[in-house]
Write a protein that holds these residues in place. Sequence first.
Motif, PDB file in Angstrom:
ATOM      1  N   THR A 191      -8.046   4.196  -3.069  1.00 47.85           N
ATOM      2  CA  THR A 191      -6.593   4.297  -3.081  1.00 47.85           C
ATOM      3  C   THR A 191      -6.044   4.347  -4.504  1.00 47.85           C
ATOM      4  O   THR A 191      -6.790   4.384  -5.484  1.00 47.85           O
ATOM      5  CB  THR A 191      -5.974   3.107  -2.324  1.00 47.85           C
ATOM      6  OG1 THR A 191      -6.354   1.896  -2.980  1.00 47.85           O
ATOM      7  CG2 THR A 191      -6.417   3.089  -0.868  1.00 47.85           C
ATOM      8  N   GLU A 192      -4.739   4.315  -4.587  1.00 49.16           N
ATOM      9  CA  GLU A 192      -3.996   4.503  -5.830  1.00 49.16           C
ATOM     10  C   GLU A 192      -4.418   3.592  -6.981  1.00 49.16           C
ATOM     11  O   GLU A 192      -4.335   3.992  -8.148  1.00 49.16           O
ATOM     12  CB  GLU A 192      -2.504   4.307  -5.541  1.00 49.16           C
ATOM     13  CG  GLU A 192      -1.597   4.581  -6.694  1.00 49.16           C
ATOM     14  CD  GLU A 192      -0.148   4.518  -6.280  1.00 49.16           C
ATOM     15  OE1 GLU A 192       0.596   5.420  -6.671  1.00 49.16           O
ATOM     16  OE2 GLU A 192       0.236   3.581  -5.550  1.00 49.16           O
TER      17      GLU A 192
ATOM     18  N   ALA B 271      -2.791   0.549   4.011  1.00 46.78           N
ATOM     19  CA  ALA B 271      -1.348   0.303   4.035  1.00 46.78           C
ATOM     20  C   ALA B 271      -0.620   1.626   4.263  1.00 46.78           C
ATOM     21  O   ALA B 271      -1.067   2.675   3.788  1.00 46.78           O
ATOM     22  CB  ALA B 271      -0.903  -0.316   2.713  1.00 46.78           C
ATOM     23  N   PRO B 272       0.493   1.591   4.980  1.00 49.54           N
ATOM     24  CA  PRO B 272       1.223   2.828   5.265  1.00 49.54           C
ATOM     25  C   PRO B 272       1.574   3.638   4.014  1.00 49.54           C
ATOM     26  O   PRO B 272       1.506   4.868   4.044  1.00 49.54           O
ATOM     27  CB  PRO B 272       2.489   2.341   5.979  1.00 49.54           C
ATOM     28  CG  PRO B 272       2.072   1.049   6.612  1.00 49.54           C
ATOM     29  CD  PRO B 272       1.102   0.423   5.641  1.00 49.54           C
ATOM     30  N   ASP B 273       1.900   2.964   2.924  1.00 50.13           N
ATOM     31  CA  ASP B 273       2.265   3.698   1.710  1.00 50.13           C
ATOM     32  C   ASP B 273       1.065   4.308   0.994  1.00 50.13           C
ATOM     33  O   ASP B 273       1.219   5.049   0.025  1.00 50.13           O
ATOM     34  CB  ASP B 273       3.063   2.814   0.756  1.00 50.13           C
ATOM     35  CG  ASP B 273       2.242   1.684   0.149  1.00 50.13           C
ATOM     36  OD1 ASP B 273       1.294   1.198   0.790  1.00 50.13           O
ATOM     37  OD2 ASP B 273       2.555   1.281  -0.994  1.00 50.13           O
ATOM     38  N   GLN B 274      -0.131   4.023   1.476  1.00 47.31           N
ATOM     39  CA  GLN B 274      -1.360   4.579   0.897  1.00 47.31           C
ATOM     40  C   GLN B 274      -2.074   5.523   1.872  1.00 47.31           C
ATOM     41  O   GLN B 274      -3.135   6.063   1.561  1.00 47.31           O
ATOM     42  CB  GLN B 274      -2.317   3.447   0.509  1.00 47.31           C
ATOM     43  CG  GLN B 274      -1.772   2.483  -0.538  1.00 47.31           C
ATOM     44  CD  GLN B 274      -1.735   3.113  -1.920  1.00 47.31           C
ATOM     45  OE1 GLN B 274      -2.760   3.510  -2.459  1.00 47.31           O
ATOM     46  NE2 GLN B 274      -0.549   3.215  -2.485  1.00 47.31           N
ATOM     47  N   ALA B 275      -1.500   5.735   3.039  1.00 48.75           N
ATOM     48  CA  ALA B 275      -2.148   6.512   4.098  1.00 48.75           C
ATOM     49  C   ALA B 275      -2.523   7.923   3.668  1.00 48.75           C
ATOM     50  O   ALA B 275      -3.534   8.466   4.122  1.00 48.75           O
ATOM     51  CB  ALA B 275      -1.258   6.563   5.338  1.00 48.75           C
ATOM     52  N   HIS B 276      -1.766   8.523   2.777  1.00 48.21           N
ATOM     53  CA  HIS B 276      -2.073   9.877   2.314  1.00 48.21           C
ATOM     54  C   HIS B 276      -3.398   9.937   1.549  1.00 48.21           C
ATOM     55  O   HIS B 276      -3.985  11.008   1.390  1.00 48.21           O
ATOM     56  CB  HIS B 276      -0.933  10.431   1.459  1.00 48.21           C
ATOM     57  CG  HIS B 276      -0.539   9.547   0.326  1.00 48.21           C
ATOM     58  ND1 HIS B 276       0.232   8.416   0.496  1.00 48.21           N
ATOM     59  CD2 HIS B 276      -0.835   9.603  -0.991  1.00 48.21           C
ATOM     60  CE1 HIS B 276       0.397   7.829  -0.667  1.00 48.21           C
ATOM     61  NE2 HIS B 276      -0.249   8.525  -1.587  1.00 48.21           N
TER      62      HIS B 276
ATOM     63  N   LYS C 298       1.637   0.166 -10.572  1.00 51.04           N
ATOM     64  CA  LYS C 298       1.906   0.686  -9.223  1.00 51.04           C
ATOM     65  C   LYS C 298       2.487   2.093  -9.345  1.00 51.04           C
ATOM     66  O   LYS C 298       2.904   2.514 -10.413  1.00 51.04           O
ATOM     67  CB  LYS C 298       2.906  -0.222  -8.491  1.00 51.04           C
ATOM     68  CG  LYS C 298       2.468  -1.668  -8.386  1.00 51.04           C
ATOM     69  CD  LYS C 298       1.332  -1.818  -7.430  1.00 51.04           C
ATOM     70  CE  LYS C 298       0.955  -3.283  -7.309  1.00 51.04           C
ATOM     71  NZ  LYS C 298      -0.392  -3.482  -6.881  1.00 51.04           N
ATOM     72  N   ASN C 299       2.536   2.788  -8.240  1.00 45.48           N
ATOM     73  CA  ASN C 299       3.140   4.128  -8.181  1.00 45.48           C
ATOM     74  C   ASN C 299       2.535   5.073  -9.217  1.00 45.48           C
ATOM     75  O   ASN C 299       3.240   5.666 -10.025  1.00 45.48           O
ATOM     76  CB  ASN C 299       4.660   4.034  -8.347  1.00 45.48           C
ATOM     77  CG  ASN C 299       5.286   3.163  -7.278  1.00 45.48           C
ATOM     78  OD1 ASN C 299       4.960   3.291  -6.107  1.00 45.48           O
ATOM     79  ND2 ASN C 299       6.153   2.267  -7.681  1.00 45.48           N
TER      80      ASN C 299
END
Length: 113
Positions: free
Chosen positions: A6-7, A62-67, A101-102
């Motif tokens: 992830t990110e 996590a939903p914000d990392q689903a991509h 983050k981001n």
Amino acid sequence: MAFVVTESCIACKYTDCVSVCPMECFFEGPNFMVINPDECIDCSICVGQCPVGAIVEASEIAPDQAHFVQLNRDLSHDPRWKRITQAKPPLPEHEVWAAAKNKLHLLKQQIET
């Protein structure tokens, strides 16, 4: 379900995880790594090796990392991204980016030649 990078990995690229992967399913780009979901056997050995917690099970992402599920799939099949099987030093400014983050906008998908 496979594991996903992830990110948190972006701009850090710690590689402790690759040396413990029994399937050698990590691929690296300029400032990020991915796991090939078709090769991952869900052993979870890599998860504890990541100092920034960037590796998660795809069904628990996590939903914000689903991509990142699709991004791992796509980039692991990109012929420009190469398989990595041995640990390397992290990127030079990894300490600055480790807690950031981001960072998606920082992801470099193209290998510079």
